[in-house]
Motif scaffolding. Sequence first.
Motif, PDB file in Angstrom:
ATOM      1  N   TYR A  97       0.746  -1.148  -0.013  1.00  0.00           N
ATOM      2  CA  TYR A  97      -0.003   0.097  -0.016  1.00  0.00           C
ATOM      3  C   TYR A  97       0.724   1.370  -0.122  1.00  0.00           C
ATOM      4  N   THR A 112      -6.549   2.664  -1.558  1.00  0.00           N
ATOM      5  CA  THR A 112      -7.013   2.521  -0.229  1.00  0.00           C
ATOM      6  C   THR A 112      -8.096   1.446  -0.388  1.00  0.00           C
ATOM      7  N   SER A 142     -12.905   3.964   1.735  1.00  0.00           N
ATOM      8  CA  SER A 142     -11.947   4.864   0.933  1.00  0.00           C
ATOM      9  C   SER A 142     -12.606   5.910   0.202  1.00  0.00           C
ATOM     10  N   THR A 146     -11.112   9.584   1.103  1.00  0.00           N
ATOM     11  CA  THR A 146     -10.583  10.879  -0.061  1.00  0.00           C
ATOM     12  C   THR A 146     -11.552  11.902   0.068  1.00  0.00           C
TER      13      THR A 146
END
Length: 159
Positions: A97, A112, A142, A146
């Motif tokens: 990641y 993510t 996710s 964001t």
Amino acid sequence: MTILSPEYRGEALCLLLLAATGVALLVGAAALPAPMFDPLGPAGLPRWIGWLLLGLTGLRAVVLAAATRGRKPAAAPAGPRPDIRRLAFVSAITLAYLALLTAKVLPFTWVTLGFLAALGAAMGDLSVRRLITVLAIAVGMSLALTHVFADLLSVVLPQ
């Protein structure tokens, strides 16, 4: 049996690492500049997260110590323990990641999403129902992360 017995040694190590992370956050927050306009300043969020992490880690240690008091140790399993394999898997996907975010190969949201889905898969045995739940949580988290980073905190994310 104590919290340091072989059965609980992995969880005790994780609690120690979480406590060290909390202390590192508090030390790092103390090194940040004083606030100019915001009452909390740049150190506010790391300081709160550090205290929260230390508090929750302490609570878990107390609960674990109380649960292990007076119990007899279980027989040691033959072969490698499953929690060590899961730890290795979680470590590998965390490194992947971070590498993908650093390389800016894919957008933050997608990386993510994959990371959270893999973490959900690592937490237990997957069934179709659990897979749907894990994917739904990964998508929601996710997208929420964001939004928080890009729109609220004005962090430039990999696109």
